[in-house]
Scaffold this motif. Structure first.
Motif, PDB file in Angstrom:
ATOM      1  N   PRO A   1       2.641  -3.420   7.504  1.00  0.00           N
ATOM      2  CA  PRO A   1       1.191  -3.352   8.113  1.00  0.00           C
ATOM      3  C   PRO A   1       0.210  -4.260   7.369  1.00  0.00           C
ATOM      4  CG  PRO A   1       1.456  -1.326   6.936  1.00  0.00           C
ATOM      5  CD  PRO A   1       2.639  -2.116   6.953  1.00  0.00           C
TER       6      PRO A   1
ATOM      7  N   ILE B   1       0.793  -1.300  -0.123  1.00  0.00           N
ATOM      8  CA  ILE B   1       0.038  -0.012   0.081  1.00  0.00           C
ATOM      9  C   ILE B   1       1.042   1.221  -0.061  1.00  0.00           C
ATOM     10  CG2 ILE B   1      -2.045  -1.085   1.169  1.00  0.00           C
ATOM     11  CD1 ILE B   1      -0.984   0.124   3.782  1.00  0.00           C
ATOM     12  N   GLN B   2       2.230   0.960  -0.271  1.00  0.00           N
ATOM     13  CA  GLN B   2       2.966   2.338  -0.424  1.00  0.00           C
ATOM     14  C   GLN B   2       3.086   3.247   0.697  1.00  0.00           C
ATOM     15  OE1 GLN B   2       5.465   2.264  -2.402  1.00  0.00           O
ATOM     16  NE2 GLN B   2       4.851   1.212  -3.868  1.00  0.00           N
TER      17      GLN B   2
HETATM   18  S1  SF4 Z   1       5.761  -1.709   4.767  1.00  0.00           S
HETATM   19 FE1  SF4 Z   1       4.522  -2.901   3.374  1.00  0.00          FE
HETATM   20  S2  SF4 Z   1       2.919  -1.764   2.458  1.00  0.00           S
HETATM   21 FE2  SF4 Z   1       4.411  -0.456   3.310  1.00  0.00          FE
HETATM   22  S3  SF4 Z   1       5.655   0.315   1.521  1.00  0.00           S
HETATM   23 FE3  SF4 Z   1       6.742  -1.318   2.651  1.00  0.00          FE
HETATM   24  S4  SF4 Z   1       6.075  -3.336   1.474  1.00  0.00           S
HETATM   25 FE4  SF4 Z   1       4.798  -1.596   1.019  1.00  0.00          FE
END
Ligand code: SF4
Ligand code: SF4
Lengths: 387, 111
Positions: free
Chosen positions: B95, B55-56
């Motif tokens: 998350p 979800i970036q």
């Molecule tokens: S923590 Fe997980 S959701 Fe957030 S940017 Fe990194 S891979 Fe993507």
């Protein structure tokens, strides 16, 4: 101008004149007063130094390393257990070739806990890669604080430098000292030019990188070369000091009535003064005795000491700390100095003054007298110990 | 993609020098840059990023202790396997469980 002051005040005055950019300190007896005097200078606006009161000596030396790598002129002071806690980082400071100036108020290492003088702290730091100088008096502590800083900062050297002064005997007793006027002292020490300062963000550099088996050895060899450059630089700095101030310190050690002596004491620190009294007494009675008092302890001036003692029949080397399971550290060095010489004096090793035990002129006249008929000597002898 | 298996694709930063040629105190003039030394070969677990789940949020990028989350135009674009140590912090913080940790050399290794 001659003044009356303690060894601490003399060292603090020299540090004020050097005016490091950063001084990181943690209080420990008997050193604390140096930092207290310095804090006063900072508070009263006499110096522009950033005084960093840290939470331990480990942090004090770490802060010194950081500040010196950043490009600052850096100093600190410690004693005994404080030095023990610093030692880990002191090795790193030496390997990073940081010319950190340090006063070491010599005090016995625990245990049992004891706050008084001996040289076990200096011996603990013997192999860390720092220059070590020993002072006999408050005057010498003052002069060598200035000399050692200039020596440490020389291009081919750039190593930490420790000036040893006997705890309480020198640090807390009042002596006559003749400090230089500020202008002359500052001119002698000069400006400090760091190499690869971290704060020069236009020219970034990485300090303290990891070195694997492919480079660790070479880096250590380069550190040996820096130590090897010290003796020559030491003599040059002494000469510069003489030219700038008229005060003649000549050589790696002081010879006292040594030229025609048959029996000689080798000592470091304030006991040099006691030994001079003992030598004078026996000389007055027609005995050919003398003293060699070491100033430059690391690097150890092997050849010069063997030359100076070449004509002597018997030498008593006095160590103010035990190297358990071995001869005293100073004795081992003096003995090594004669390793490859055809002519060797008979050597004896005395342990003295541990934990602040008093060593009197009478003790030393007795040592010089009993040497006369002593046979081949093996093992340790003790001065002023209850059997 | 560099071969990061131990002993493979591993290059020394510089030719071995004599002690006389070394900069003072082991300093690296100009600064040691990550491309001088590939340290990803220490890794035993490999983070696999599942782009479709991501979800970036950039939590992984903020928490990676080795600056090994790659970013372009403020978007997570993958993992720098030349330097990633496989600590799993990114997988732990994510998350939405968009990062899986798989054994190096295991069947599930996607790359
Ligand atoms: S923590 Fe997980 S959701 Fe957030 S940017 Fe990194 S891979 Fe993507
Ligand atoms: S596994 Fe550790 S080192 Fe590798 S990308 Fe994730 S957080 Fe960074």
């Amino acid at each position: 101008m001659r003044k009356v002051m303690t060894g601490h005040k003399a060292v603090a005055e020299a540090m004020r004149q050097i005016e490091p950019n950063v001084m990181a300190v943690y209080p420990i007896t008997p050193q604390s007063e140096i930092a207290e005097y310095y804090a006063e200078y900072v508070h009263n606006g006499k110096v522009k130094t950033e005084l960093v009161p840290v939470e331990s000596e480990h942090s004090a030396m770490s802060a010194c390393v950081g500040a010196a790598a950043a490009g600052g002129r850096v100093m600190t002071a410690t004693a005994s257990q404080g030095l023990a806690l610093m030692v880990e980082i002191l090795y790193i400071a030496a390997s990073m070739r940081l010319p950190i100036g340090m006063a070491l108020a010599n005090r016995a290492l625990s245990g049992p806990i004891n706050i008084h003088c001996d040289h076990s702290d200096a011996y603990l730091a013997r192999d860390c890669g720092a220059i070590q100088v020993f002072a006999e008096s408050a005057q010498e502590a003052y002069d060598y604080t200035l000399l050692a800083q200039r020596l440490a900062e020389r291009d081919q050297v750039r190593l930490p430098a420790i000036v040893n002064l006997d705890g309480f005997t020198l640090t807390h007793s009042v002596q006559v000292v003749e400090p230089l006027d500020d202008e002359r002292a500052k001119k002698f020490v000069g400006e400090y030019t760091p190499v690869y300062p971290l704060l020069d963000v236009e020219n970034p550099s990485t300090w303290g990188p990891f070195a694997m088996p492919d480079y660790y050895f070479e880096l250590k060899r380069a550190q040996v070369a820096a130590m090897e450059a010290v003796p020559e630089a030491f003599l040059e700095v002494q000469k510069e000091y003489e030219q700038a101030t008229g005060r003649a310190y000549r050589g790696f050690f002081e010879g006292y009535r040594l030229e025609d002596a048959d029996r000689v004491l080798v000592v470091m620190g304030s006991t040099g003064g006691t030994a001079k009294v003992a030598v004078d007494e026996l000389r007055a009675a027609g005995e050919k005795v003398g003293l060699l008092k070491v100033w430059l302890y690391r690097p150890f001036p092997y050849a010069a000491i063997a030359d100076a003692l070449a004509h002597v029949k018997q030498v008593a080397v006095l160590d103010r700390a035990v190297s358990f399971g071995a001869y005293g550290a100073l004795y081992s060095d003096v003995a090594t100095a004669f390793m490859h010489r055809e002519r060797r004096p008979r050597l004896a090793n005395y342990i003295y003054g541990l934990g602040g035990r008093d060593t009197t002129p009478e003790h030393l006249t007795r040592v010089l007298s009993e040497m006369k008929d002593a046979g081949p000597d093996e093992g340790l002898r003790y001065i002023g110990l209850r059997e | 993609m560099a071969d990061t298996r131990p002993g493979k694709g591993y290059k020394l930063a510089v030719e071995l020098k004599s002690w006389k040629e070394l900069p003072i105190g082991g300093v690296v003039p100009g600064g040691a840059k990550p491309d001088m030394n590939k340290t990803g070969s220490w890794r035993s677990l490999r983070p696999i990023w599942n782009e479709e789940k991501c979800i970036q949020c950039l939590q992984c990028w903020m928490h990676c202790p080795d600056d090994s989350i790659e970013i372009k135009d403020q978007k997570m674009t993958g993992v720098d396997y030349d330097h990633c140590k496989g600590c799993g912090v990114c997988a732990g913080i994510c998350p939405v469980a968009a990062i899986d940790m798989v054994p190096e050399g295991g069947d599930k290794c996607a790359r």
